[in-house]
Enzyme design. Structure first.
Site, PDB file in Angstrom:
ATOM      1  N   ALA A  30     -44.466  -4.059  13.906  1.00  0.00           N
ATOM      2  CA  ALA A  30     -44.557  -3.644  12.175  1.00  0.00           C
ATOM      3  C   ALA A  30     -45.033  -2.465  12.004  1.00  0.00           C
ATOM      4  CB  ALA A  30     -45.319  -4.842  11.737  1.00  0.00           C
ATOM      5  N   ARG A  41      -9.387   7.977 -23.674  1.00  0.00           N
ATOM      6  CA  ARG A  41     -10.056   6.647 -24.144  1.00  0.00           C
ATOM      7  C   ARG A  41     -11.114   6.195 -23.115  1.00  0.00           C
ATOM      8  NH1 ARG A  41      -4.297   3.748 -25.135  1.00  0.00           N
ATOM      9  NH2 ARG A  41      -3.623   5.335 -23.958  1.00  0.00           N
ATOM     10  N   ARG A  49     -54.203   7.376  20.652  1.00  0.00           N
ATOM     11  CA  ARG A  49     -54.829   7.209  19.232  1.00  0.00           C
ATOM     12  C   ARG A  49     -56.351   7.362  19.579  1.00  0.00           C
ATOM     13  NH1 ARG A  49     -53.830   0.941  20.070  1.00  0.00           N
ATOM     14  NH2 ARG A  49     -55.471   0.364  21.400  1.00  0.00           N
ATOM     15  N   SER A  85     -47.788  -2.114  16.398  1.00  0.00           N
ATOM     16  CA  SER A  85     -47.871  -1.884  14.999  1.00  0.00           C
ATOM     17  C   SER A  85     -48.324  -0.373  14.495  1.00  0.00           C
ATOM     18  CB  SER A  85     -48.924  -2.856  14.269  1.00  0.00           C
ATOM     19  OG  SER A  85     -48.443  -4.137  14.639  1.00  0.00           O
ATOM     20  N   ASN A 145     -39.069  -5.278  21.503  1.00  0.00           N
ATOM     21  CA  ASN A 145     -39.685  -5.852  20.045  1.00  0.00           C
ATOM     22  C   ASN A 145     -40.349  -4.598  19.542  1.00  0.00           C
ATOM     23  OD1 ASN A 145     -40.514  -7.823  18.323  1.00  0.00           O
ATOM     24  ND2 ASN A 145     -42.678  -7.071  18.632  1.00  0.00           N
ATOM     25  N   ALA A 170      -1.345  12.558 -14.145  1.00  0.00           N
ATOM     26  CA  ALA A 170      -1.815  13.775 -14.693  1.00  0.00           C
ATOM     27  C   ALA A 170      -2.411  13.553 -15.977  1.00  0.00           C
ATOM     28  CB  ALA A 170      -0.704  14.580 -14.937  1.00  0.00           C
ATOM     29  N   ARG A 208     -28.157   1.550   6.755  1.00  0.00           N
ATOM     30  CA  ARG A 208     -27.299   2.599   6.435  1.00  0.00           C
ATOM     31  C   ARG A 208     -26.321   2.828   7.556  1.00  0.00           C
ATOM     32  NH1 ARG A 208     -31.599   6.980   5.993  1.00  0.00           N
ATOM     33  NH2 ARG A 208     -29.914   8.565   6.069  1.00  0.00           N
ATOM     34  N   ASP A 223      -2.349   4.236 -13.543  1.00  0.00           N
ATOM     35  CA  ASP A 223      -3.699   3.646 -14.296  1.00  0.00           C
ATOM     36  C   ASP A 223      -3.416   2.038 -14.073  1.00  0.00           C
ATOM     37  OD1 ASP A 223      -1.750   3.119 -16.116  1.00  0.00           O
ATOM     38  OD2 ASP A 223      -2.951   3.949 -17.725  1.00  0.00           O
TER      39      ASP A 223
HETATM   40  C1  UD1 Z   1       2.299   3.886 -21.114  1.00  0.00           C
HETATM   41  C2  UD1 Z   1       3.626   3.915 -21.801  1.00  0.00           C
HETATM   42  C3  UD1 Z   1       3.927   2.367 -22.414  1.00  0.00           C
HETATM   43  C4  UD1 Z   1       3.517   1.344 -21.630  1.00  0.00           C
HETATM   44  C5  UD1 Z   1       2.020   1.742 -20.828  1.00  0.00           C
HETATM   45  C6  UD1 Z   1       1.805   0.635 -19.712  1.00  0.00           C
HETATM   46  C7  UD1 Z   1       4.992   5.878 -22.076  1.00  0.00           C
HETATM   47  C8  UD1 Z   1       5.223   6.779 -23.466  1.00  0.00           C
HETATM   48  N1  UD1 Z   1       4.231   4.753 -22.684  1.00  0.00           N
HETATM   49  O1  UD1 Z   1       1.476   4.164 -22.336  1.00  0.00           O
HETATM   50  O2  UD1 Z   1       5.179   2.151 -22.861  1.00  0.00           O
HETATM   51  O3  UD1 Z   1       3.382  -0.052 -22.050  1.00  0.00           O
HETATM   52  O4  UD1 Z   1       2.149   2.949 -20.164  1.00  0.00           O
HETATM   53  O5  UD1 Z   1       0.523   0.886 -19.108  1.00  0.00           O
HETATM   54  O6  UD1 Z   1       5.362   5.928 -21.127  1.00  0.00           O
HETATM   55  N2  UD1 Z   1       0.534  10.607 -17.584  1.00  0.00           N
HETATM   56  C9  UD1 Z   1       0.859  11.805 -16.877  1.00  0.00           C
HETATM   57  N3  UD1 Z   1       1.243  12.965 -17.791  1.00  0.00           N
HETATM   58  C10 UD1 Z   1       1.204  12.969 -19.110  1.00  0.00           C
HETATM   59  C11 UD1 Z   1       1.024  11.466 -19.718  1.00  0.00           C
HETATM   60  C12 UD1 Z   1       0.549  10.585 -19.013  1.00  0.00           C
HETATM   61  O7  UD1 Z   1       0.902  12.131 -15.881  1.00  0.00           O
HETATM   62  O8  UD1 Z   1       1.556  13.762 -19.874  1.00  0.00           O
HETATM   63  C13 UD1 Z   1       0.100   9.372 -16.812  1.00  0.00           C
HETATM   64  C14 UD1 Z   1      -1.118   8.992 -16.986  1.00  0.00           C
HETATM   65  O9  UD1 Z   1      -2.047   9.765 -16.156  1.00  0.00           O
HETATM   66  C15 UD1 Z   1      -1.142   7.476 -16.839  1.00  0.00           C
HETATM   67  C16 UD1 Z   1       0.418   7.325 -17.166  1.00  0.00           C
HETATM   68  O10 UD1 Z   1       0.957   8.606 -17.017  1.00  0.00           O
HETATM   69  O11 UD1 Z   1      -1.409   7.163 -15.338  1.00  0.00           O
HETATM   70  C17 UD1 Z   1       0.257   6.545 -18.562  1.00  0.00           C
HETATM   71  O12 UD1 Z   1      -0.273   7.507 -19.645  1.00  0.00           O
HETATM   72  P1  UD1 Z   1      -0.924   6.778 -20.565  1.00  0.00           P
HETATM   73  O13 UD1 Z   1      -1.391   7.744 -21.663  1.00  0.00           O
HETATM   74  O14 UD1 Z   1      -1.978   5.814 -20.070  1.00  0.00           O
HETATM   75  O15 UD1 Z   1       0.163   5.763 -21.300  1.00  0.00           O
HETATM   76  P2  UD1 Z   1      -0.057   4.603 -22.300  1.00  0.00           P
HETATM   77  O16 UD1 Z   1      -0.194   5.007 -23.699  1.00  0.00           O
HETATM   78  O17 UD1 Z   1      -0.616   3.552 -21.516  1.00  0.00           O
HETATM   79 CA    CA Z   2      -2.186   3.501 -19.868  1.00  0.00          CA
END
Ligand code: UD1
Ligand code: CA
Length: 468
Positions: free
Chosen positions: A392, A21, A454, A419, A389, A16, A345, A113
């Site tokens: 071209a 970043r 043609r 062709s 065939n 979520a 394709r 992630d």
């Molecule tokens: C998190 C961990 C950290 C760990 C790192 C590993 C926490 C507080 N921190 O940090 O200890 O080293 O992952 O990769 O858990 N997400 C939600 N809802 C939210 C926030 C985040 O679903 O409110 C999900 C994000 O979509 C993501 C995952 O949780 O897939 C991690 O969130 P992210 O913000 O990437 O956490 P990190 O700072 O990487």
């Molecule tokens: Ca992360």
């Protein structure tokens, strides 16, 4: 509490978050690593576990994530849960609580992630959790650069006592090189109180899931940790740089497997991008500059590249060469020669010993064996027999722009088109029929016939250009 090997397991994926970043209008988990979104890759790992259910927490750009999951559903039964607003990873897990009902078992919770995560690593975490009968088991990793990962804090007995987020670390904690992968097994409902009790008293003012670990330790519950055998597999993607690093890592794993286990020559791994799902046969050579994504199956003794893009579901037989070409969602037989500069394709079925040459585009067509389409042609919505065939510059005019419909063309065996001929679909060219060069064929051509359509050439003998 039950925690036997037969206890039930469900997975929760936290997808979520905003992924700020990444600086993108697309949710982070939909960014692709070697042709497949991060979330799709992690769902593949979850499928390998064959567990009973996966809960997917969505929030930021939930519509896009929902659409992706629904059109690319995992094999595991799934449900989507909205987290709004997104108040942290602990808050994300809280969203499934109302749906857990009287569930007793293991919740394998993972960030969404980490695209390189494998089913084997998850399965290893799960079996350790069960064998040790733990309430909480973490997957940790030893890294050289701890970046901004949460740090694993252990007590004097080496027992994990807490996870401290990078932003909350003391200077000493910052030096810790064992990090939290954010992939855990939790016993449910044993951790329910801890989840409920989470507070957001930290630098980011978020409800951290990581705080459950400290809570379980304080409560003298059994906690364990498994160290990942390869930290790269557990790396979370937070920026585009990490996205490209993940693609590289995944490519390196694929190249290693193909080279060492399958006997494939990858001439220049650095300029080759092969996804992990590619199956390639022995003594096939991949020349520099190839991008090979999707569910590919390429036979043995083939030459692919240089500079070839293959994508989607593609099957290639043995001893086929594909040079400087694009191929998507198609089947190609044995001993074919494709390219240079061919574009196959979607949905083509190319039989054995077929030659598709320079500047030829083929779409939704079936071509039987020993047929050549060697130069500068467009073949769309056609069935072409064997030993024919296509000359071209032959164009199949398959699209009627007034009705906006595509029509089919059927060409028999041993037929040939000259062709620069145009075949206006729908049309049938019979076995052994010949379409003369420059013909615009709008009527069916019977087997064995010659179609000429043609302007007749007229020679004006003794003609000289008039003088000014
Ligand atoms: C998190 C961990 C950290 C760990 C790192 C590993 C926490 C507080 N921190 O940090 O200890 O080293 O992952 O990769 O858990 N997400 C939600 N809802 C939210 C926030 C985040 O679903 O409110 C999900 C994000 O979509 C993501 C995952 O949780 O897939 C991690 O969130 P992210 O913000 O990437 O956490 P990190 O700072 O990487
Ligand atoms: Ca992360």
């Amino acid at each position: 509490m039950t925690n036997s090997p037969t206890s039930k397991t469900r997975v929760v994926l936290l997808a979520a978050g905003h992924g700020k970043r990444m600086k993108s209008s697309k949710p982070k988990v939909l960014h692709e690593v070697l042709g497949r979104p991060i979330l799709g890759r992690i769902l593949q790992a979850v499928d390998a576990l064959r567990i009973e259910h996966v809960y997917i927490i969505i929030g930021h750009e939930a519509g896009q994530v929902k659409e992706y999951v629904e059109s690319n559903p995992p094999a595991t039964t799934f449900s989507l849960h909205r987290q709004s607003p997104q108040l942290g990873t602990g808050h994300a897990l809280q969203q499934v609580v109302p749906d857990l009902g009287d569930f007793h078992g293991t919740l394998l919770v993972s960030v969404a992630d980490a695209p390189l995560l494998s089913g084997a690593t998850l399965s290893n975490l799960l079996s350790n959790h069960r064998q040790q009968q733990s309430v909480v088991t973490l997957l940790t990793a030893d890294v050289e650069d701890a970046k901004n990962y949460g740090r694993i804090v252990r007590d004097e007995k080496q027992q994990v006592s807490a996870i401290v987020e990078d932003k909350d670390c003391t200077a000493v904690q910052k030096t810790i090189r064992e990090i939290n992968t954010a992939i855990y097994c939790f016993e449910w409902p044993a951790i329910a109180d801890g989840l409920k009790a989470l507070k957001n008293e930290n630098v980011q003012k978020e409800y951290y899931l990581t705080d459950i670990v400290g809570w379980a330790y304080e409560g003298k519950m059994k906690t364990g940790a498994v160290i990942a055998h390869d930290w790269r597999e557990t790396a979370g993607i937070n920026s585009r740089i990490e996205l490209s690093e993940a693609s590289k890592s995944l490519r390196d794993i694929a190249v290693r497997r193909l080279s060492l286990d399958c006997g494939v020559t990858v001439v220049d791994p650095e300029s080759t991008w092969i996804g992990p799902d590619a199956k390639i046969g022995q003594d096939t050579t991949i020349l520099p500059g190839c991008v090979l994504f999707g569910d590919l199956e390429i036979g043995s003794h083939c030459t692919i590249g240089p500079n070839t893009f293959i994508n989607g579901r593609v099957t290639v037989g043995d001893r086929t060469s594909i040079i400087q070409s694009n191929v998507s969602n198609s089947i190609i037989g044995n001993d074919c020669r494709i390219g240079p500069f061919a574009h196959l394709r979607d949905n083509n079925n190319i039989s054995n010993n077929v030659r598709i040459g320079n500047f030829v585009e083929i779409k939704q067509s079936a071509i039987a064996e020993k047929t050549n389409v060697s130069h500068l042609s467009y073949v769309g919505d056609a069935n072409i027999g064997s030993r024919s065939n296509i000359g071209a510059g032959t164009i199949i005019a398959n699209y009627d722009h007034t009705t906006k419909r595509k029509a089919r063309t059927v060409i028999g065996d041993n037929a040939s088109t000259g062709s620069n001929s145009v075949l206006v679909a729908p049309i049938m060219i019979g076995d052994g029929a010949v379409v003369a060069a420059g013909t615009v064929a709008t009527k069916n051509v019977p087997a064995g016939a010659l179609a000429v359509g043609r302007v007749r050439q007229e020679n004006k003998e003794g003609w000289n250009r008039p003088k000014d």
